[in-house]
Design a protein around this motif. Structure first.
Motif, PDB file in Angstrom:
ATOM      1  N   LYS A   1       5.718   1.422   0.510  1.00  0.00           N
ATOM      2  CA  LYS A   1       4.888   2.743   1.973  1.00  0.00           C
ATOM      3  C   LYS A   1       5.244   2.136   3.302  1.00  0.00           C
ATOM      4  O   LYS A   1       5.420   2.593   4.446  1.00  0.00           O
ATOM      5  CB  LYS A   1       3.743   3.148   1.904  1.00  0.00           C
TER       6      LYS A   1
ATOM      7  N   TRP B   1       6.859   8.260   6.099  1.00  0.00           N
ATOM      8  CA  TRP B   1       6.219   8.466   5.112  1.00  0.00           C
ATOM      9  C   TRP B   1       5.721  10.024   5.214  1.00  0.00           C
ATOM     10  O   TRP B   1       5.639  10.609   3.541  1.00  0.00           O
ATOM     11  CB  TRP B   1       5.011   7.361   5.453  1.00  0.00           C
TER      12      TRP B   1
ATOM     13  N   LYS C   1       6.303  10.546  -4.008  1.00  0.00           N
ATOM     14  CA  LYS C   1       5.607   8.522  -4.210  1.00  0.00           C
ATOM     15  C   LYS C   1       4.625   8.961  -5.297  1.00  0.00           C
ATOM     16  O   LYS C   1       4.367   9.401  -5.710  1.00  0.00           O
ATOM     17  CB  LYS C   1       4.562   9.340  -2.277  1.00  0.00           C
ATOM     18  N   MET C   2       4.153   7.859  -5.129  1.00  0.00           N
ATOM     19  CA  MET C   2       3.955   6.894  -6.754  1.00  0.00           C
ATOM     20  C   MET C   2       2.588   6.091  -6.248  1.00  0.00           C
ATOM     21  O   MET C   2       3.567   4.882  -5.393  1.00  0.00           O
ATOM     22  CB  MET C   2       5.079   6.647  -7.604  1.00  0.00           C
ATOM     23  N   LYS C   3       1.965   5.659  -7.215  1.00  0.00           N
ATOM     24  CA  LYS C   3       1.059   4.251  -7.165  1.00  0.00           C
ATOM     25  C   LYS C   3       0.949   3.198  -8.094  1.00  0.00           C
ATOM     26  O   LYS C   3       0.987   4.265  -8.795  1.00  0.00           O
ATOM     27  CB  LYS C   3      -0.075   4.837  -6.617  1.00  0.00           C
ATOM     28  N   ASN C   4       0.808   2.038  -7.650  1.00  0.00           N
ATOM     29  CA  ASN C   4       0.630   1.256  -8.955  1.00  0.00           C
ATOM     30  C   ASN C   4      -0.452   1.072  -9.534  1.00  0.00           C
ATOM     31  O   ASN C   4      -1.392   1.309  -8.726  1.00  0.00           O
ATOM     32  CB  ASN C   4       1.719  -0.127  -8.858  1.00  0.00           C
ATOM     33  N   ARG C   5      -0.622  -0.053 -11.068  1.00  0.00           N
ATOM     34  CA  ARG C   5      -2.056  -0.222 -10.847  1.00  0.00           C
ATOM     35  C   ARG C   5      -2.956  -0.740 -10.193  1.00  0.00           C
ATOM     36  O   ARG C   5      -4.472  -0.067 -10.624  1.00  0.00           O
ATOM     37  CB  ARG C   5      -1.872  -0.735 -12.314  1.00  0.00           C
ATOM     38  N   SER C   6      -2.974  -1.179  -9.215  1.00  0.00           N
ATOM     39  CA  SER C   6      -3.379  -1.479  -8.038  1.00  0.00           C
ATOM     40  C   SER C   6      -3.462  -0.423  -6.995  1.00  0.00           C
ATOM     41  O   SER C   6      -4.495  -1.177  -5.746  1.00  0.00           O
ATOM     42  CB  SER C   6      -3.497  -3.225  -7.665  1.00  0.00           C
ATOM     43  N   GLY C   7      -3.061   0.274  -6.913  1.00  0.00           N
ATOM     44  CA  GLY C   7      -3.681   1.703  -6.303  1.00  0.00           C
ATOM     45  C   GLY C   7      -2.261   0.955  -4.660  1.00  0.00           C
ATOM     46  O   GLY C   7      -1.894   2.052  -3.797  1.00  0.00           O
ATOM     47  N   GLN C   8      -1.393   0.746  -4.628  1.00  0.00           N
ATOM     48  CA  GLN C   8      -0.385   0.308  -3.860  1.00  0.00           C
ATOM     49  C   GLN C   8       0.558   1.357  -4.260  1.00  0.00           C
ATOM     50  O   GLN C   8       0.882   1.757  -5.279  1.00  0.00           O
ATOM     51  CB  GLN C   8       0.530  -0.929  -4.144  1.00  0.00           C
ATOM     52  N   GLU C   9       0.713   2.005  -2.738  1.00  0.00           N
ATOM     53  CA  GLU C   9       1.624   3.145  -2.982  1.00  0.00           C
ATOM     54  C   GLU C   9       3.241   3.097  -1.821  1.00  0.00           C
ATOM     55  O   GLU C   9       3.826   1.777  -2.200  1.00  0.00           O
ATOM     56  CB  GLU C   9       1.305   3.568  -1.618  1.00  0.00           C
TER      57      GLU C   9
ATOM     58  N   CYS D   1       7.639   4.649  -2.818  1.00  0.00           N
ATOM     59  CA  CYS D   1       8.324   6.250  -3.000  1.00  0.00           C
ATOM     60  C   CYS D   1       9.313   5.939  -3.220  1.00  0.00           C
ATOM     61  O   CYS D   1      10.413   4.591  -3.697  1.00  0.00           O
ATOM     62  CB  CYS D   1       8.417   6.678  -1.490  1.00  0.00           C
TER      63      CYS D   1
END
Ligand code: ATP
Ligand code: MG
Length: 572
Positions: free
Chosen positions: A77, A86, A95-103, A105
């Protein structure tokens, strides 16, 4: 490749959700298979066509010293925030998030990623210029994926980026890429045109699109022999002469019961649509951040071009039409009876209206119109401009009238200047040690869209007609008697000899009737077919058929190979 080893099955019927012939043919021939809306698996034939086109693209780019790299498809992001895209890139950005909340695309394009890649490598003026490219899958969450690979969500793109010291040099890089594109698309052997396109906020003519001409193309193009533009951006070149006579007649109200459209009004008053004025109401977001309602006045026969309005008024976003309720509140009348007289909002007027000595417009009173309306006498004009769509029959730049045709946008060349380098901090130190921003250009080719566009351009009722340049295979051998040992041997021998000569050859070795094989051969559309059967074989002959012309010739075994090579080489 032998058919029996591909796992491909063809379809006789036109699949339900295919609106374009090329889409239907690619599905029927097993070239592509939809996994989900806008997502496709490329089968073995399609992969070969794609690779052939990619290699043409690579060859032409490498020849001119462009260098290949490969960037990740997933992007963080942060770089999109840095370029302020953005939010701006709209919902197309997945858009998407990984398991630790990082964004993150999925990359729809790579200006941000490439800026980040090059910025640490460019230190001084000595490090420039260069041009990098990649061929890779892009993802855009298109609102309405359609027409197969033409508007997919995941598709393959070649994207290139040039980096130069100053504007003049960057424009030369742009011209160089334009000529590389000419070379690439010329090799496909289908008609194409370079057309003027949206030049974004930079202005001038630094953005052009490459279109393959096809009846079902999504875009309308306006062209003459020496000029071409996408209708969306095509200027009106003739500057209409202002009428020297201005009406001195008083305003006159006319009762127009139940007249809602320009067409009805034209019939009712017996006046051509081009002599009537229509008004449109829009809400605009001005650069100051102020949101204001405006009205635009055009000839009844013309269409408002929102791109031109946005550009002329220097708006941040595309203007939005007011609803019927908002219009009534603003003008006092329902749409169909509205006009400029007495309005308290700015009225913009299209240039063409200057040719009329007076206007007939809505009276801002339901079921009434008003005659003898004179701009500046009866209402204030905020400004006059080119707000309408150009159309067929208008004059082009070269005094020829514009023709309309349809095209498929397969490539786009774009001069960016320092739009990204400024925000992404891509700079170099000049000879005096002063910081300067790098001037960039970006250049895309829709690889998968191009392959389908070629099919759209080149097919007949029986199937695809591939140009040799990107045909998955040059030669299609139909083994007509797969249970006859001798025939199998003849077909295999030809198959092997062609392979040894580096000819891309396909062998239909399935246990199917000749009729089925012929139909499939036409559907797949490889440039040359050789029928190998027991009857001809016993007479020492094979039949050679050209897909494009349907020309057939029976040749002795030893002549087939040379004739095939001759035809293929001629087609290059
Ligand atoms: P369009 O106007 O068709 O949406 P674009 O102008 O947004 O395309 P660019 O950003 O210029 O597209 O992308 C470069 C090239 O990628 C285009 O010229 C086109 O050939 C291809 N392309 C863009 N979007 C798609 C898509 N959804 N499916 C297939 N190819 C695409
Ligand atoms: Mg484009």
């Amino acid at each position: 490749m032998k058919w029996s080893e591909t796992g491909v099955k063809t379809l006789r019927e036109v699949p339900a959700d295919t609106a374009l012939p090329s889409h239907a043919l690619l599905v029927r021939g097993g070239f592509i298979k939809k996994l989900s809306s806008g997502l496709f698996t490329y089968g073995p034939f399609m992969v070969r066509a794609i690779q052939k086109f990619e290699n043409i693209v690579r060859e032409e780019l490498n020849k001119k010293n462009c260098v290949e790299i490969l960037m990740p498809m997933v992007q963080p992001k942060e770089i999109w925030e840095q370029s302020e895209r953005w939010e701006l890139y709209s919902d197309l950005l997945q858009k998407m998030k990984n398991r630790s909340g990082q964004e993150f695309c999925l990359g729809p394009t790579h200006e941000e990623a490439i800026s980040d890649y090059v910025k640490n490598n460019i230190k001084s003026y000595r490090d420039l210029p260069f041009c990098l490219y990649q061929i890779q899958s892009k993802f855009r969450d298109e609102i309405r994926p359609r027409f197969g690979l033409m508007r997919a969500r995941e598709f393959i793109m070649k994207d290139a980026y040039s980096f130069d010291l100053d504007e003049e040099k960057a424009k030369k890089s742009y011209e160089k890429m334009r000529s590389i594109y000419q070379a690439i698309f010329s090799r496909l052997g289908v008609p194409f045109r370079v057309v003027k396109a949206d030049s974004g906020e930079i202005g001038g003519d630094q953005s052009e699109e490459f279109h393959i001409l096809a009846d079902h193309g999504e875009d309308e193009l306006l062209l003459t022999d020496s000029f071409a533009a996408n209708k969306e951006v095509c200027p009106v070149f003739s500057s209409p002469e202002a009428s020297t006579v201005k009406s001195t007649d008083e305003l006159e109200e006319v009762h127009t019961p139940d007249i809602k459209t320009i067409e009805q009004l034209s019939r009712f008053l017996k006046v051509p649509e081009s002599s009537l004025a229509k008004i449109l109401f829009l809400s605009c977001c001005f650069p100051s951040g102020e949101i204001k309602n405006i009205a635009v006045l055009l000839r009844g026969s013309d269409e408002l071009n929102l791109y031109k309005l946005k550009k002329c008024l220097k708006l941040e976003k595309e203007p939005v039409f007011l609803t019927d309720v908002e219009i009534k509140k603003m003008s006092g009348a329902n749409p169909g009876s509205c006009g400029p007289v007495g309005l308290s909002i700015p009225v913009y007027m299209d240039r063409e209206l200057k040719t009329l000595s007076s206007l007939i417009t809505g009276a801002n009173k339901d079921d009434y119109h008003v005659k003898n309306v004179v701009p500046e006498r009866d209402f204030k004009v905020q400004s006059v401009g080119d707000f309408r769509y150009a159309k067929e029959g208008d004059m082009g730049l070269d005094d020829q009238s514009l023709r309309s045709c349809r095209g498929i946008e397969v490539g786009h060349v774009f001069y960016l200047g320092d739009k990204y380098s400024k925000k992404m901090d891509v700079f170099y130190l000049d000879q005096k040690g002063k910081k300067q921003t790098v001037k960039m250009g970006c250049y895309g080719i829709g690889i998968t869209r191009t392959v389908q566009a070629v099919v759209e351009q080149s097919h007949n009722k029986d199937g695809i007609i591939w140009p040799v340049a990107i045909a998955p295979f040059s030669v299609h051998i139909c083994l007509l008697d797969p249970n006859d040992k001798k025939t199998v041997e003849w077909a295999n021998n030809l198959y092997q000899s062609l392979q040894e000569k580096k000819v891309d050859v396909f062998l239909d070795d399935r246990d199917e009737k000749p009729g089925v094989k012929f139909k499939d051969a036409d559907l797949l559309g490889f440039p040359l077919r050789v029928n190998v059967g027991a009857r001809d074989g016993k007479a020492g002959l094979m039949e050679l058929i050209e897909r494009r012309t349907g020309k057939r010739e029976k040749l002795s075994f030893d002549k087939v190979l040379n004739r095939v090579l001759e035809v293929i080489n001629m087609s290059f």
